[in-house]
Design a protein around this motif. Structure first.
Motif, short mmCIF file in Angstrom:
data_model
loop_
_atom_site.label_atom_id
_atom_site.label_comp_id
_atom_site.label_asym_id
_atom_site.label_seq_id
_atom_site.Cartn_x
_atom_site.Cartn_y
_atom_site.Cartn_z
N GLN A 1 0.82 -1.21 0.00
CA GLN A 1 0.00 0.00 0.00
C GLN A 1 0.85 1.26 0.00
OE1 GLN A 1 -2.34 -1.60 3.52
NE2 GLN A 1 -4.00 -0.62 2.41
N ILE A 2 2.16 1.11 -0.07
CA ILE A 2 3.09 2.24 -0.05
C ILE A 2 3.90 2.24 -1.33
CG2 ILE A 2 5.00 3.33 1.19
CD1 ILE A 2 4.01 1.83 3.72
N VAL A 3 4.01 3.39 -1.97
CA VAL A 3 4.80 3.50 -3.19
C VAL A 3 5.91 4.52 -3.00
CG1 VAL A 3 2.96 2.77 -4.74
CG2 VAL A 3 3.22 5.20 -4.21
N SER A 4 7.06 4.21 -3.52
CA SER A 4 8.22 5.09 -3.47
C SER A 4 8.24 5.96 -4.73
CB SER A 4 9.50 4.26 -3.40
OG SER A 4 10.62 4.99 -3.88
N VAL A 5 8.49 7.27 -4.54
CA VAL A 5 8.54 8.15 -5.71
C VAL A 5 9.77 7.84 -6.57
CG1 VAL A 5 7.19 10.01 -4.68
CG2 VAL A 5 9.67 10.02 -4.41
N ARG A 6 10.84 7.38 -5.94
CA ARG A 6 12.03 7.03 -6.72
C ARG A 6 11.80 5.78 -7.56
NH1 ARG A 6 17.18 8.39 -3.08
NH2 ARG A 6 17.26 10.63 -3.51
N ASP A 7 11.05 4.84 -7.00
CA ASP A 7 10.73 3.63 -7.76
C ASP A 7 9.81 3.93 -8.94
OD1 ASP A 7 12.25 2.14 -6.06
OD2 ASP A 7 10.56 1.28 -4.94
N ASN A 8 9.22 5.12 -8.93
CA ASN A 8 8.28 5.48 -9.98
C ASN A 8 8.77 6.66 -10.82
OD1 ASN A 8 5.46 3.94 -9.72
ND2 ASN A 8 6.37 4.17 -7.67
N GLY A 9 10.09 6.78 -10.93
CA GLY A 9 10.66 7.70 -11.92
C GLY A 9 11.25 8.99 -11.40
N ALA A 10 10.96 9.41 -10.17
CA ALA A 10 11.54 10.64 -9.65
C ALA A 10 12.98 10.38 -9.21
CB ALA A 10 10.71 11.16 -8.48
N LYS A 11 13.84 11.38 -9.37
CA LYS A 11 15.26 11.21 -9.05
C LYS A 11 15.62 11.71 -7.65
CE LYS A 11 16.29 9.50 -13.10
NZ LYS A 11 16.66 8.07 -13.23
N GLY A 12 15.14 12.91 -7.29
CA GLY A 12 15.45 13.46 -5.97
C GLY A 12 16.92 13.75 -5.76
N ASP A 13 17.63 14.09 -6.85
CA ASP A 13 19.07 14.33 -6.74
C ASP A 13 19.43 15.81 -6.64
OD1 ASP A 13 18.55 15.21 -9.31
OD2 ASP A 13 19.66 13.61 -10.31
N GLN B 1 -1.57 8.97 -10.46
CA GLN B 1 -1.82 7.54 -10.40
C GLN B 1 -2.14 7.03 -8.99
OE1 GLN B 1 1.25 5.17 -12.21
NE2 GLN B 1 0.28 3.22 -11.71
N TYR B 2 -1.52 7.64 -7.96
CA TYR B 2 -1.59 7.02 -6.64
C TYR B 2 -2.30 7.85 -5.56
CZ TYR B 2 1.79 3.72 -8.57
OH TYR B 2 2.41 2.76 -9.35
N ALA B 3 -2.58 9.13 -5.81
CA ALA B 3 -3.26 9.93 -4.79
C ALA B 3 -4.61 9.32 -4.48
CB ALA B 3 -3.43 11.37 -5.28
N GLY B 4 -4.87 9.10 -3.20
CA GLY B 4 -6.16 8.56 -2.78
C GLY B 4 -6.22 7.05 -2.72
N CYS B 5 -5.15 6.37 -3.18
CA CYS B 5 -5.19 4.90 -3.14
C CYS B 5 -3.91 4.28 -2.60
CB CYS B 5 -5.50 4.34 -4.52
SG CYS B 5 -4.35 4.81 -5.82
N LYS B 6 -2.83 5.06 -2.47
CA LYS B 6 -1.58 4.55 -1.91
C LYS B 6 -0.98 5.62 -0.99
CE LYS B 6 -1.15 0.75 -4.58
NZ LYS B 6 -0.99 -0.64 -4.10
N ILE B 7 -0.13 5.19 -0.04
CA ILE B 7 0.70 6.10 0.72
C ILE B 7 1.91 6.43 -0.16
CG2 ILE B 7 1.98 6.52 2.84
CD1 ILE B 7 -1.01 5.97 3.23
N ILE B 8 2.13 7.71 -0.43
CA ILE B 8 3.21 8.11 -1.33
C ILE B 8 4.44 8.47 -0.48
CG2 ILE B 8 3.95 9.75 -3.09
CD1 ILE B 8 1.00 9.98 -3.92
N PHE B 9 5.50 7.69 -0.64
CA PHE B 9 6.72 7.85 0.15
C PHE B 9 7.78 8.59 -0.65
CE2 PHE B 9 10.91 6.03 1.43
CZ PHE B 9 10.96 6.57 2.71
N PHE B 10 8.22 9.73 -0.10
CA PHE B 10 9.29 10.50 -0.71
C PHE B 10 10.61 10.08 -0.09
CE2 PHE B 10 5.93 12.97 -2.42
CZ PHE B 10 6.44 13.80 -3.40
#
Length: 267
Positions: free
Chosen positions: A122-134, A149-158
């Motif tokens: 139920q948790i998604v990583s923003v890096r696993d989904n294309g964001a770099k954060g560099d 894609q994930y707002a309202g259905c997953k916990i979005i982990f930065f």
């Protein structure tokens, strides 16, 4: 509770004190003036003989079993006057709209959201989904796609890092997002450089939106010249009847250019 005279202000709101000899004790008597100030609001005392005292035994405000509605010690200003009056007694009690209060009449509070009971799926990583954060790559498109894609259905982990955005990023109502050791979302580039035409870096909800929005452990910031950056614009309204449904916890706004408060936060 001990209180030194050089502390600027000690404001205690919605306190409950039980079976304590002294609630607040100052290090020295005021003698009609004092560098610091005390404000007590809605303080319920149960078997507390002295509400406010001074080291050495002097009693400033008698306690007992009672509720202190609004009491202050310090300089009080009225209207636009720059002249103060030292006060040691009852002071004006600010109006608190009912929407800000809980069922007991105290100011509502909600603890930092915890997601320990959520499954890893139920948790998604923003890096696993294309964001770099560099701190260099433009992550605007990647973050917009993740929220879509994930707002309202997953916990979005930065994941820990600095996520650069070069145009307004909208966090939709329904989002639950959490950073790692204060992940940073930073506005950068020409879109945020014109002070005469300020642009929003991050929108918390689209205009007139309503719903749950939980933002935890995030820093909102800018990189480089950003005289025209409104770092955060708060739009979302919490769901009807759900106090604390929309809010931020352990999140901060940081800007390297601070012309006015309005340039930092809009709501």
């Amino acid at each position: 509770m001990a209180y030194g005279s050089e502390i600027n202000t000690q404001a205690i709101i919605d306190a409950t004190v039980v079976n304590t000899p002294i609630f607040v004790r100052t290090s020295q008597a005021s003698n009609g003036q004092l560098a610091g100030s005390i404000a007590l609001n809605n303080a319920q005392l149960i078997n507390v003989p002295t509400a406010v005292g001074v080291v050495g035994g002097a009693v400033v405000l008698t306690g007992g079993t009672t509720t202190i509605t609004s009491w202050g010690q310090g300089n009080v200003y009225h209207g636009t006057s720059s002249t103060s009056t030292f006060t040691q007694g009852s002071i004006y009690a600010a109006n608190k709209p009912s929407v800000l209060l809980d069922s007991s009449g105290k100011i509502f509070g909600k603890m930092h959201p915890q997601y320990a009971n959520y499954a890893l799926s139920q948790i998604v990583s923003v890096r696993d989904n294309g964001a770099k954060g560099d701190g260099k790559t433009d992550d605007t498109a990647a973050l917009k796609a993740i929220f879509a894609q994930y707002a309202g259905c997953k916990i979005i982990f930065f994941d820990a890092g600095t996520y650069v955005v070069t145009s307004t990023l909208t966090i939709p109502a329904g989002t639950q997002m959490v950073g790692e050791a204060w992940s940073v979302i930073a506005g950068s580039g020409s879109a945020f450089q014109n002070q005469a035409s300020p642009q929003v870096v991050v929108q918390a909800g689209a205009a007139n939106s309503q719903g749950v929005l939980e933002i935890s452990d995030i820093i909102f910031s800018t990189i480089g010249p950003a005289a025209g950056a409104i770092v955060l614009e708060w739009n979302v309204q919490q769901p009807s009847g759900q106090n604390g449904g929309a809010g931020m916890w352990d999140s901060h706004i940081r800007s390297r250019f601070l012309p006015t408060f309005e340039s930092i936060l809009s709501y």
